[in-house]
Each structure stands twice: as C-alpha cells, then as structure tokens.
Design a protein around this motif. Structure first.
Motif, PDB file in Angstrom:
ATOM      1  N   ARG A   1      29.665  42.903  55.642  1.00  0.00           N
ATOM      2  CA  ARG A   1      30.045  42.936  54.234  1.00  0.00           C
ATOM      3  C   ARG A   1      30.655  41.590  53.873  1.00  0.00           C
ATOM      4  O   ARG A   1      31.354  40.975  54.671  1.00  0.00           O
ATOM      5  N   THR A   2      30.393  41.141  52.656  1.00  0.00           N
ATOM      6  CA  THR A   2      30.955  39.877  52.195  1.00  0.00           C
ATOM      7  C   THR A   2      31.537  40.070  50.803  1.00  0.00           C
ATOM      8  O   THR A   2      31.292  41.075  50.151  1.00  0.00           O
ATOM      9  N   GLY A   3      32.285  39.094  50.338  1.00  0.00           N
ATOM     10  CA  GLY A   3      32.834  39.127  48.991  1.00  0.00           C
ATOM     11  C   GLY A   3      33.995  40.093  48.862  1.00  0.00           C
ATOM     12  O   GLY A   3      34.603  40.511  49.846  1.00  0.00           O
ATOM     13  N   PRO A   4      34.318  40.478  47.612  1.00  0.00           N
ATOM     14  CA  PRO A   4      35.452  41.367  47.355  1.00  0.00           C
ATOM     15  C   PRO A   4      35.372  42.692  48.097  1.00  0.00           C
ATOM     16  O   PRO A   4      36.387  43.239  48.500  1.00  0.00           O
ATOM     17  N   VAL A   5      34.160  43.207  48.291  1.00  0.00           N
ATOM     18  CA  VAL A   5      33.993  44.486  48.978  1.00  0.00           C
ATOM     19  C   VAL A   5      34.562  44.413  50.392  1.00  0.00           C
ATOM     20  O   VAL A   5      35.127  45.378  50.905  1.00  0.00           O
ATOM     21  N   SER A   6      34.458  43.254  51.022  1.00  0.00           N
ATOM     22  CA  SER A   6      34.931  43.106  52.403  1.00  0.00           C
ATOM     23  C   SER A   6      36.453  43.160  52.513  1.00  0.00           C
ATOM     24  O   SER A   6      36.988  43.337  53.604  1.00  0.00           O
TER      25      SER A   6
END
Length: 139
Positions: A55-60
């Motif tokens: 997962r990358t970005g804010p979700v991570s």
C-alpha cells in the motif's frame, strides 16, 4: 489453446502450465513493487496464490481497523451503524476517526474520504480482476 479455442477455455493439460506461468509473472511484479505472498499452495496440480501488494500514499498511514472504518464512512454509514457492524462502541468508532483525522491532517469525514480517494489512491478493497462467465442463451 487447442480444445477450447475461441471459447475462453483451456485444455486440461495446458491449464497448469499457463496458470503457473501467470502466477510466476505476478509474483515477480509484486516482488518488484514491494508486495508479498500471503499463501502459496497446490491443490490437484493447480497452484493457488494469495498475494498482497504494497500500500502507498495516505492509505498506508492507516491501520487495518482504521481503513475498515474509513471504508464504511466512505459508503455513507454513520458511527452507530459502523459500531453495530464491527461490534464495537460508538465511542471507539469516534476514537478511531479522531486518530484517522490526525494521521491524514483533515477535520471532516468528507475531507478524509477525499484525501483517501484522491489521485490514484483506492479506498476500496485491494483490486482484484474478475472475469464474468459467459452465459449460454436459453434455448
């Protein structure tokens, strides 16, 4: 494809080799992107894999429980419904939301959903390609 040419079906003896080749290609792509294999087993000569990409970005930034709550908020569920479905108190839901807001630097549910779905981010479950079976016409 010989036996099932044009129907989307593979001959039984070719299925295993093609599935294995596709699985190995998918594993290589996931490994290069930071993903990993969760389950790898063989049943009746067919290799079954459960894979998870990184997962990358804010979700991570979110824990699995926070992400679950964020997904339910994105679907429009109020805290009371979320609490009931997850079998936790509404106070716990509110606490999770406060932590999510801090992690994402937002002040509202709408801003949270917007931040998590902006760009190439996906708030929904991990993407899975599903092919629909073709229905035979009634005759």
């Amino acid at each position: 494809m010989k036996d099932g040419a044009g129907t989307g079906l593979l001959a039984r003896e070719e299925t295993g080799a093609e599935v294995e080749a596709l699985a190995m290609e998918l594993i290589a792509k996931l490994a290069s992107a930071g993903g990993h294999v969760l389950l790898d087993l063989e049943l009746d000569g067919v290799r079954c894999l459960v894979l998870r990409g990184a997962r990358t970005g804010p979700v991570s930034l979110l824990s699995p429980r926070e992400l679950e709550i964020a997904r339910m908020v994105a679907c429009g569920h109020p805290n009371k419904t979320i609490a009931s479905v997850l079998e936790i108190s509404t106070w716990t839901v509110a606490s999770h939301l406060r932590r999510i807001f801090v992690k994402l630097d937002v002040t509202s549910r709408a801003a949270m959903v917007s931040r998590l779905t902006s760009g190439d981010q996906q708030l929904g479950p991990d993407p899975v390609e599903v092919t629909q079976p073709q229905l035979m016409p009634e005759g």
